[in-house]
Design an enzyme around this catalytic site. Sequence first.
Site, PDB file in Angstrom:
ATOM      1  N   GLU A   1      -8.853 -47.313 -15.543  1.00  0.00           N
ATOM      2  CA  GLU A   1      -7.487 -46.966 -15.133  1.00  0.00           C
ATOM      3  C   GLU A   1      -7.388 -46.941 -13.605  1.00  0.00           C
ATOM      4  OE1 GLU A   1      -5.669 -43.792 -17.354  1.00  0.00           O
ATOM      5  OE2 GLU A   1      -4.187 -43.465 -15.781  1.00  0.00           O
TER       6      GLU A   1
ATOM      7  N   ASP B   1     -22.276 -38.308 -23.955  1.00  0.00           N
ATOM      8  CA  ASP B   1     -21.406 -38.724 -25.054  1.00  0.00           C
ATOM      9  C   ASP B   1     -19.982 -38.197 -24.791  1.00  0.00           C
ATOM     10  OD1 ASP B   1     -20.012 -38.875 -27.443  1.00  0.00           O
ATOM     11  OD2 ASP B   1     -21.661 -38.147 -28.691  1.00  0.00           O
TER      12      ASP B   1
ATOM     13  N   LYS C   1      -4.694 -35.132 -21.155  1.00  0.00           N
ATOM     14  CA  LYS C   1      -5.175 -36.509 -20.969  1.00  0.00           C
ATOM     15  C   LYS C   1      -5.498 -36.735 -19.490  1.00  0.00           C
ATOM     16  CE  LYS C   1      -4.828 -41.190 -20.504  1.00  0.00           C
ATOM     17  NZ  LYS C   1      -4.726 -41.979 -19.271  1.00  0.00           N
TER      18      LYS C   1
ATOM     19  N   HIS D   1       0.699 -44.877  -7.907  1.00  0.00           N
ATOM     20  CA  HIS D   1      -0.038 -45.799  -8.792  1.00  0.00           C
ATOM     21  C   HIS D   1       0.256 -47.259  -8.487  1.00  0.00           C
ATOM     22  CE1 HIS D   1      -0.828 -42.929 -12.422  1.00  0.00           C
ATOM     23  NE2 HIS D   1      -1.132 -42.399 -11.263  1.00  0.00           N
TER      24      HIS D   1
HETATM   25  C1  MEV Z   1      -2.096 -40.756 -16.601  1.00  0.00           C
HETATM   26  O1  MEV Z   1      -3.256 -41.418 -16.998  1.00  0.00           O
HETATM   27  C2  MEV Z   1      -2.304 -39.259 -16.567  1.00  0.00           C
HETATM   28  C3  MEV Z   1      -1.043 -38.422 -16.299  1.00  0.00           C
HETATM   29  O2  MEV Z   1      -0.056 -38.761 -17.258  1.00  0.00           O
HETATM   30  C4  MEV Z   1      -1.445 -36.982 -16.445  1.00  0.00           C
HETATM   31  C5  MEV Z   1      -0.284 -36.011 -16.454  1.00  0.00           C
HETATM   32  O3  MEV Z   1       0.834 -36.397 -16.801  1.00  0.00           O
HETATM   33  O4  MEV Z   1      -0.552 -34.822 -16.147  1.00  0.00           O
HETATM   34  C6  MEV Z   1      -0.477 -38.713 -14.953  1.00  0.00           C
END
Ligand code: MEV
Length: 419
Positions: A79, A275, A259, A372
Amino acid sequence: MDGFEKYYRKNWEQRLEVLIKQAKLNKQQVELLKINAQDPNLGETMIENFITQYSLPEGLALNLVVNDKEYLVPMVTEEPSVIAAASHGAGIVKRVGGFRAKIHERLMLGQVVCENVSDAVALQTYFKENESSLLDCANQAHPSIVKRGGGARWLRSRVLAADLVSLDLAVDVQEAMGANMLNTMLEAVAQKIISECNQDILMSILSNYATECLVSATCQIPVNALAKNGISGEKIAAKLAQASRLAQLDPYRAATHNKGIMNGIDAAVLASGNDWRAIEAGAHAYAAKDGQYRGLSQWYVEGEVLKGELTLPLPLGSVGGSISIVPLVKVNHDLLNFKGAKELETVIVSLGLAQNLAALYALVTEGIQKGHMSLQLKSLAVSVGAKDTEIAQVVQLLKQQGLRDSKSAKEILKQLRKE
Ligand code: MEV
């Protein structure tokens, strides 16, 4: 498909030949598999039906200060923005003293699940009365861990239904993640229960819900250190706290919040040879520990200070598994420069909090897309076939024209090549 019968018994070259004949790969594609295979012997020892090494980019997160020590953190991720974000979040905290991190406990858990139980109370009594001999049985199944100062520590039993009882075993696995060790011990304990109680056993397996292996990171940021583009630090801190509250209240947001944390944790866990699926499973189970799935981290303002905290199960090993056999893992361990599994865990939990800070900071200020964009446009340019010498121009033109779809990128590349 005939060629795939006993595929695992074929050698690497034969396996690739089958791909031409039966999977309709062309010679160039098979060549690509060959070039990437690096060390087929190593691959063959690690997995079945090995054909190649699938590689991902590895980079370093910088600025991470944990318990007064600065670390270089190798991260493996596909990513684009993850490593930049981790270094950014870590940089904010570095300027105000770094993270503090601590291990609560470091025991691995496993379960022997008894089924068709006729008298759960009697079975629990047997477990209680025989605790020390059951622990001895576990230790005898893996005596080397006892010599190294570890071993089975305690037992507990849980009645899951009238006919289903779990005997949980906690083991000090020292520097390892300990999955094999634990499974060996559990199977030995299961045999003892079968022979002494004539009890049916459903399964014996470690639990990835590693509640006895919790790790926490905290940080404290004076709110004025958060000011950006004319927005006061106080306001940004309040929004960060609100973002944290949102992740406590709403599972839809909590999943994304977590995430973001796991973007950092997984990438570093993977680079460390551990792992990452085990860590993912444990983290998400822990996020739902009170019955509702919630954000793993919390941010709140106290006076003039924004405080952040992240706790999760993080059973990482510094030895064992793929760690001693993958040469790059050794390089990554040297880069990380840590003394043992506990220190590794403190570094990686702090990285998770840094990653979360950077994501929330972007979300509540300029939005996530701006930061990004450059890296995403680069990936877009590469995906439409731009060569090294063309990428920068394609990115610039996409930016200038406010475009970000692959059709436009293809068009821009075509134009550039004409010129
Ligand atoms: C993207 O990979 C992760 C985010 O969505 C995390 C978040 O929203 O806190 C930017």
